[in-house]
Design a protein around this motif. Sequence first.
Motif, PDB file in Angstrom:
ATOM      1  N   ALA A  92       0.828  -1.207   0.000  1.00 44.29           N
ATOM      2  CA  ALA A  92       0.000   0.000   0.000  1.00 44.29           C
ATOM      3  C   ALA A  92       0.860   1.254   0.000  1.00 44.29           C
ATOM      4  O   ALA A  92       0.602   2.207  -0.752  1.00 44.29           O
ATOM      5  N   GLY A  95       2.601   1.783  -3.368  1.00 43.11           N
ATOM      6  CA  GLY A  95       1.742   1.828  -4.539  1.00 43.11           C
ATOM      7  C   GLY A  95       1.893   0.624  -5.455  1.00 43.11           C
ATOM      8  O   GLY A  95       1.755   0.749  -6.678  1.00 43.11           O
ATOM      9  N   ASP A  97       0.118  -1.669  -6.639  1.00 49.53           N
ATOM     10  CA  ASP A  97      -1.263  -2.125  -6.853  1.00 49.53           C
ATOM     11  C   ASP A  97      -1.309  -3.430  -7.630  1.00 49.53           C
ATOM     12  O   ASP A  97      -2.134  -4.298  -7.352  1.00 49.53           O
ATOM     13  N   ARG A  98      -0.472  -3.548  -8.657  1.00 47.95           N
ATOM     14  CA  ARG A  98      -0.334  -4.802  -9.405  1.00 47.95           C
ATOM     15  C   ARG A  98       1.139  -5.186  -9.360  1.00 47.95           C
ATOM     16  O   ARG A  98       2.016  -4.382  -9.702  1.00 47.95           O
ATOM     17  N   GLY A 121      -4.732  -7.685  -7.179  1.00 47.29           N
ATOM     18  CA  GLY A 121      -3.581  -7.127  -7.872  1.00 47.29           C
ATOM     19  C   GLY A 121      -2.358  -8.006  -7.946  1.00 47.29           C
ATOM     20  O   GLY A 121      -1.370  -7.614  -8.564  1.00 47.29           O
TER      21      GLY A 121
END
Length: 300
Positions: A92, A95, A97-98, A121
């Motif tokens: 988190a 960042g 996310d994937r 992700g």
Amino acid sequence: MPVTEGTVPFHGHRTWYRTVGTGRSGLLPLLVVGGGPGCPHDYLSDLSALYEETSRQVVFYDQIGCGRSDHPDDPSLWVMPTFVDEVAAVRAALGLDRCHLLGHSWGSQIALEYVLTRPTGLVGLVLAGPIADAPAYQAETRRLKDSLPEDVRETLDRHEAAGTTDSDAYQAAAMAFYQRWMCRLDPWPAHVVRSFTSIRPDVYETLWGRTEWNLTGNLRDWDVTARLGEIDLPVLVTTGRHDVATPALVRPLVDGIRGAEWVVFEWSAHLPTVEEPERYRAVLAEFLAAAERPAVAHAA
């Protein structure tokens, strides 16, 4: 090579991270979860070259309680949920996310638990020298220990019974085990020595126990074998031919995860990232690239 270091807040403390690469190549980052418990990430730093070779960003971190992260004196933290939460916190904060996730040894246990929370992700999972069943691991490490020369076994048993495992004689005997099934290079590279001489003993013992073959810690009954069928993403399993993660341990894991690929590194023990680094990165790069292709490719 662009490198960024910093910390992310976690449970009132700070988790240190290091990113190699910019993440602007179009390839998804690889988040690396190291082994231990209580061991800094340094021994896995050969994976940094993945950025130079493929332009893929690689993210390392030191788990709370070791290395450059905060070292809280709080035994209540040394439970599995702490380290699963830490993966989520690092993702988190940075960042991610994937991304892909690689867990080595104890880090594979964290990775498995984290994946079983069904986070969004994640595109690919790499389980290196993995453990899915702690009691089975203890049985296998005891079997390996019992195959050592008689004088080495006698030294290990005598000092363990006497509680003198800090002695030079015990440490020398234990190295006979590690040089067979942990890392077969002689001498060990500096970054491997740096990690293994920096393990925080109280974290290791609280979670695992005093030795690889005598599990007395919080993880002594840990076993996710029955849940492996819940994993639904591309999975690569890697081991060395002489790995402490033996075929008896790894085969049930591979069979339990639908479509899992298993690659064995012939000249390695538990650290093919160090013992066969170029081939390891080549296998890893190929798997990660394949995992990023459209889902239809995996169904074919």
